[in-house]
Each structure stands twice: as C-alpha cells, then as structure tokens.
Motif scaffolding. Structure first.
Motif, PDB file in Angstrom:
ATOM      1  N   LEU A 233      -5.870  -4.760   9.222  1.00  0.00           N
ATOM      2  CA  LEU A 233      -5.680  -5.363   7.895  1.00  0.00           C
ATOM      3  C   LEU A 233      -6.044  -6.844   7.902  1.00  0.00           C
ATOM      4  O   LEU A 233      -6.620  -7.350   6.945  1.00  0.00           O
ATOM      5  CB  LEU A 233      -4.221  -5.202   7.449  1.00  0.00           C
ATOM      6  CG  LEU A 233      -3.859  -3.926   6.689  1.00  0.00           C
ATOM      7  CD1 LEU A 233      -2.367  -3.875   6.447  1.00  0.00           C
ATOM      8  CD2 LEU A 233      -4.606  -3.840   5.365  1.00  0.00           C
TER       9      LEU A 233
ATOM     10  N   HIS B 220       0.842  -1.197   0.000  1.00  0.00           N
ATOM     11  CA  HIS B 220       0.000   0.000   0.000  1.00  0.00           C
ATOM     12  C   HIS B 220       0.877   1.246   0.000  1.00  0.00           C
ATOM     13  O   HIS B 220       2.100   1.149   0.068  1.00  0.00           O
ATOM     14  CB  HIS B 220      -1.002  -0.013   1.165  1.00  0.00           C
ATOM     15  CG  HIS B 220      -0.408   0.072   2.538  1.00  0.00           C
ATOM     16  ND1 HIS B 220       0.171   1.211   3.041  1.00  0.00           N
ATOM     17  CD2 HIS B 220      -0.320  -0.851   3.553  1.00  0.00           C
ATOM     18  CE1 HIS B 220       0.576   1.011   4.277  1.00  0.00           C
ATOM     19  NE2 HIS B 220       0.309  -0.239   4.617  1.00  0.00           N
TER      20      HIS B 220
ATOM     21  N   GLU C  59      -2.576   1.602   8.821  1.00  0.00           N
ATOM     22  CA  GLU C  59      -3.607   0.713   8.263  1.00  0.00           C
ATOM     23  C   GLU C  59      -4.057  -0.292   9.319  1.00  0.00           C
ATOM     24  O   GLU C  59      -3.536  -1.405   9.416  1.00  0.00           O
ATOM     25  CB  GLU C  59      -3.081  -0.009   7.017  1.00  0.00           C
ATOM     26  CG  GLU C  59      -3.109   0.835   5.757  1.00  0.00           C
ATOM     27  CD  GLU C  59      -4.509   0.991   5.163  1.00  0.00           C
ATOM     28  OE1 GLU C  59      -5.474   0.427   5.703  1.00  0.00           O
ATOM     29  OE2 GLU C  59      -4.618   1.698   4.147  1.00  0.00           O
TER      30      GLU C  59
END
Length: 317
Positions: free
Chosen positions: A60, A50, A57
């Motif tokens: 995930l 990413h 993030e």
C-alpha cells in the motif's frame, strides 16, 4: 512525508477506531487512490479505508507513492486480535514471517522470509496506550501488551499493527475504539501536539531491544519495554525460531548443526530493526527461560558470530 493509517470496513475493531479518529477535528476528503478505497487527510496523516482483509493489501505504501506522489513515512494498521484465551486486550506489534522458507505460503499474508521495518513508535506508543487506557478505565479489564512479530501484509516502510482483542463483543467496544483513536491522534501529534516516538528527534537513548524467544505476548521483553526511554524492534517468539535438535538428527555428520530457519529469522529481524533505527545500538534480549540449553548455546553463538550484541535488562535503561 505522510503517515498512512489503514483500516478495513469488514472488521469492527478496525473501522470503529478509524471512525472515532475521523470524528476528531480537521479531517478533509483525501486524494483519490483506488476505486474501492476512501481516503481522508489531516496534516501529514492519511486514513485509508478498504473492504478487504487487513492482511492482504500488499505494498500500500509503495502504491500510494506511485499514484499520489506523496512519500510515505510509516504505515499503521488497525485490526482485531484473536486469542485462544478470549481475554480482552489492546495490543501493538511489528509484522513479518521471517521464519518461513521460500515457497511456504504464509497463512495470514506477508511473504516467506520477510520482516517488515518495525515502526520506531512501537515502544513509546505501548507506554502511551497504557496511559490512555488507564485514564479511560479500561485497565485492568483490558491487558495492554506487545505481541510478537507475525503476519502480513507486505510493506516497505516502518509498520505496526494496533489491535483490539479478543472476541466479537470486545472488537465492537466503542470505549476501546476511542482509546485507539486517541493513541493515534496524540501519538501522531494531530491537533497541534508533538508526536510521540519520533526516532530522529528523541534518540538520545540509542538502545533498541530485539526480542529473541518467549511466548507470543513477549512477557520478559514487556517488562523492559514498559520502562521509559526503551525502543523496541522485532520480537521473535519461540514459534518464529524453528530449531531442530541435533541429537535427534538421523543424519550422522562430524559437526552437529542445529537445523531449522531460526538463523534466517534472526538475521531478517535484525536487519529490518537496524534499518528502522539509524544510528541505534541494537541489543538482542533473550528470554532465557524459554530455551533449552542447546538452543540457548546455539543462539548466543550465532549472535556473537553475527556481531549482534546481547543485552541484559539493565543494559536498556
């Protein structure tokens, strides 16, 4: 069951090892997960790329399970490491910010009071990393070391960070990237090997080190973990054990309590470590020299109260 290996394109110490790993045989385009992420698949491993900061993030693993329908076994993040010393280093560590109070905003992701499940591979992979780095002549230039538990992102499955430090020049080093890629390749048993650090298969030695105290690079705990057969969970350095000296307290109470969030940090780290090592014997290993007398007394008293065993170095072998 799949392993997620997560890298960001914004960080050379993250994307270079990921690209070196993806240059090895057997990779295919992986399932379509999110528009802004690419995935690649090889046996039971999924590499996820990413373009954001590596620590932001959250969830995930949970999101992958919901969208793709594959059960995630563990999450491995590739990242840069920064240090005041600027020394070259290859590091491995568990994540979490268990010492922060509710309402505190963690400076580098995670959520206050939370400790991720530590990946059981951390100890065995540290030893494997040292071996691979030595065979590629990165030692003694690079220090191979654990780091204490710190930062995010939030995960729900066993997690570790593998990092290259500590300046731009070192983050870009292709030989360091290659060593990290080989660690992941060999450690996960890709290409027909046997994976390294598989707790459910290798847990005949059931002692697990829970590090309490010391500096960020956990030197006293490192001395033990570098020996074969030692497993390691969370590593709480001094800054993750905020303790208020009762003798400095302006409030007069009958009983002198040691304030601060150190108890919550120990509890969260112990619970997460216990969950990662089912059937394991979790032993708290104290860096005695890093504590003042009143701190050591408070911590050992609390560990006894919580039925957390205390281990001396020889107890782990």
């Amino acid at each position: 069951m799949v392993t997620l290996v997560v890298a960001t394109t914004t960080d050379p110490a993250s994307i270079n090892p990921a690209n070196a790993l993806l240059a090895m045989p057997g990779w295919l385009p992986g399932p379509s997960f999110q528009e802004d992420m690419k995935s690649f698949a090889n046996e039971g491993v999924r590499v996820l790329l990413h373009g954001k900061s590596i620590v932001v993030e959250d969830d995930l693993d949970k999101r992958w399970e919901e969208v793709i329908g594959e059960v995630v076994e563990e999450v491995i993040f590739l990242s840069k490491h920064t240090a005041v010393s600027n020394k070259p280093a290859l590091t491995i560590h568990p994540i979490g910010v268990p010492h922060l109070r509710e309402g505190d905003v963690p400076p580098q992701g995670g959520k206050a009071g939370w400790a991720a499940l530590p990946d059981p591979r951390i100890g065995p992979w540290l030893r494997l990393l040292k071996k691979i780095a030595q065979s590629h002549n990165l030692v003694p230039e690079f220090e191979i070391t654990l780091e204490a538990t710190h930062h995010g992102p939030v995960t729900n499955k066993p997690t570790m960070f593998i990092e290259i430090g500590s300046t731009k020049d070192y983050w870009k080093r292709q030989d360091a990237a290659q060593v990290i890629a080989l660690l992941v390749w060999e450690g996960l048993g890709l290409g027909g090997g046997v994976d390294v650090g598989n707790w459910s298969r290798e847990n005949d030695k059931k002692k697990v080190l829970l590090g309490v105290g010391g500096g960020h690079y956990a030197p006293r705990h490192m001395d033990i973990v570098l020996k074969d057969g030692v497993w390691v969970g969370h590593l709480l350095s001094g800054y993750s054990l905020p303790m208020e000296d009762p003798n400095q307290s302006k409030v007069e109470t009958g009983k002198k309590e040691v304030g601060g969030t150190w108890k919550e940090a120990i509890k969260a780290a112990f619970e997460a470590t216990r969950s990662s090592f089912p059937g394991g014997e979790i032993l708290a290993h104290l860096d005695h020299k890093s504590f003042k007398g009143w701190q050591k007394n408070a911590i050992t008293g609390f560990l006894v109260e919580q039925n957390i065993k205390i281990g001396k170095p020889n107890d782990f072998y």
